[in-house]
Design a protein around this motif. Structure first.
Motif, PDB file in Angstrom:
ATOM      1  N   HIS A  91       0.772  -0.931  -0.053  1.00  0.00           N
ATOM      2  CA  HIS A  91       0.008   0.012   0.069  1.00  0.00           C
ATOM      3  C   HIS A  91       0.986   1.211   0.018  1.00  0.00           C
TER       4      HIS A  91
ATOM      5  N   ALA B  36      -9.672  -5.930  -5.391  1.00  0.00           N
ATOM      6  CA  ALA B  36      -9.989  -5.866  -3.867  1.00  0.00           C
ATOM      7  C   ALA B  36     -11.566  -5.940  -3.669  1.00  0.00           C
TER       8      ALA B  36
ATOM      9  N   ILE C  99      -9.487  -7.648   3.661  1.00  0.00           N
ATOM     10  CA  ILE C  99      -9.268  -7.638   2.568  1.00  0.00           C
ATOM     11  C   ILE C  99      -9.211  -8.922   1.834  1.00  0.00           C
TER      12      ILE C  99
ATOM     13  N   ILE D   3      -5.917  -0.176   5.033  1.00  0.00           N
ATOM     14  CA  ILE D   3      -6.785  -0.604   4.241  1.00  0.00           C
ATOM     15  C   ILE D   3      -8.235  -0.395   4.881  1.00  0.00           C
TER      16      ILE D   3
ATOM     17  N   CYS E 104     -10.853   1.421  -0.188  1.00  0.00           N
ATOM     18  CA  CYS E 104     -10.104   0.439  -1.007  1.00  0.00           C
ATOM     19  C   CYS E 104     -11.036  -0.431  -1.637  1.00  0.00           C
ATOM     20  N   ASP E 105     -12.281  -0.829  -1.274  1.00  0.00           N
ATOM     21  CA  ASP E 105     -13.010  -1.880  -1.983  1.00  0.00           C
ATOM     22  C   ASP E 105     -13.182  -1.510  -3.552  1.00  0.00           C
TER      23      ASP E 105
ATOM     24  N   ALA F  92     -10.465  -1.911  -5.729  1.00  0.00           N
ATOM     25  CA  ALA F  92      -9.106  -1.537  -6.043  1.00  0.00           C
ATOM     26  C   ALA F  92      -8.642  -2.364  -7.120  1.00  0.00           C
TER      27      ALA F  92
ATOM     28  N   LEU G 195      -5.918  -4.513  -7.835  1.00  0.00           N
ATOM     29  CA  LEU G 195      -4.733  -4.847  -7.440  1.00  0.00           C
ATOM     30  C   LEU G 195      -3.420  -5.238  -8.367  1.00  0.00           C
TER      31      LEU G 195
ATOM     32  N   GLY H 127      -0.739   2.392  -5.625  1.00  0.00           N
ATOM     33  CA  GLY H 127      -1.806   2.447  -4.767  1.00  0.00           C
ATOM     34  C   GLY H 127      -1.652   1.229  -3.770  1.00  0.00           C
ATOM     35  N   LEU H 128      -2.557   0.525  -4.004  1.00  0.00           N
ATOM     36  CA  LEU H 128      -2.881  -0.918  -3.184  1.00  0.00           C
ATOM     37  C   LEU H 128      -2.731  -1.906  -4.275  1.00  0.00           C
TER      38      LEU H 128
END
Length: 210
Positions: free
Chosen positions: A34, A78, A90, A142, A146-147, A149, A151, A156-157
């Motif tokens: 992150h 995510a 997560i 988190i 962040c939902d 996102a 990956l 970012g994440l």
């Protein structure tokens, strides 16, 4: 702490297995990163839990709803949710778009940004900073923002890897659920002190697999 001599390379979507159980195994030894305004926090994934299609404890089991919509997008995104109405956890979406399933990241071995993790969890012992899904989300900053996102962008994440050497793993039953508790869908790195839950729940002398 984990060896960090090899460069950290972002995982792309085509690197990820499109199968929930396969992805749960694959993610062991990979990195959750992150990049925050204050700097980077990251950890090596040492424990995962698979929630495959057809599993009644899978949040996608009832079908697509307002609260689980990110489970039904393309794999490698995510799915962040609240548990007990307090802690974020997560998951990594694990199947093709339209099919709701995910892998819960259960524990990390902290690697980068440990001081920032400790600032978020000031009373935690170093071993416990990211040992458990709620703890790791808090330590890495988190939250529900962040939902959904992606990956697989390297920004970012994101998920990363250091080399491609196989990681030994063992498997046991999942914890923190009330149904389907007999299924062997919890994967972990044998001997890691960062694996979550009581040690007595881990099989004695669990044989590592590859």
């Amino acid at each position: 702490m984990a060896q960090t001599t090899l460069p950290l390379v972002p995982l792309r979507r085509n690197d990820l297995p499109v199968d929930t159980v396969d992805l749960a195994r694959f993610m062991l030894g990979k990195y959750l990163v992150h990049d925050l305004p204050e700097g980077r926090v990251s950890g090596r994934i040492v424990e995962t839990g698979a929630y495959p299609v057809g599993d009644s404890t899978n949040h996608g089991y009832p079908g697509r709803r307002a609260y689980n919509g990110s489970m039904f997008v393309e794999h490698g995104h995510a799915y962040v949710r609240l548990t007990y109405g307090i802690y974020c956890v997560i998951n990594v979406v694990s199947e093709r778009a339209g099919t709701g399933a995910a892998v819960l990241i259960r524990a990390l071995e902290p690697v980068e940004g440990i001081a920032w993790m400790q600032a978020r969890r000031p009373r935690a012992k170093p071993r416990d900073l990211a040992r458990g899904p709620g703890r790791l989300a808090l330590a890495l900053g988190i939250d529900l923002a962040c939902d959904g996102a992606d990956l697989c962008t390297g920004r970012g994440l994101w998920l990363g890897a250091r080399g491609n050497a196989p990681v030994p793993f063992a498997v046991t039953t999942r914890i923190g659920i009330a149904r389907e508790t007999h299924r062997l869908l919890r994967f972990y790195v044998p001997g890691s002190p960062f694996v979550s839950g009581p040690r007595k729940l881990l099989p004695a002398n669990a044989p590592p697999s590859t």
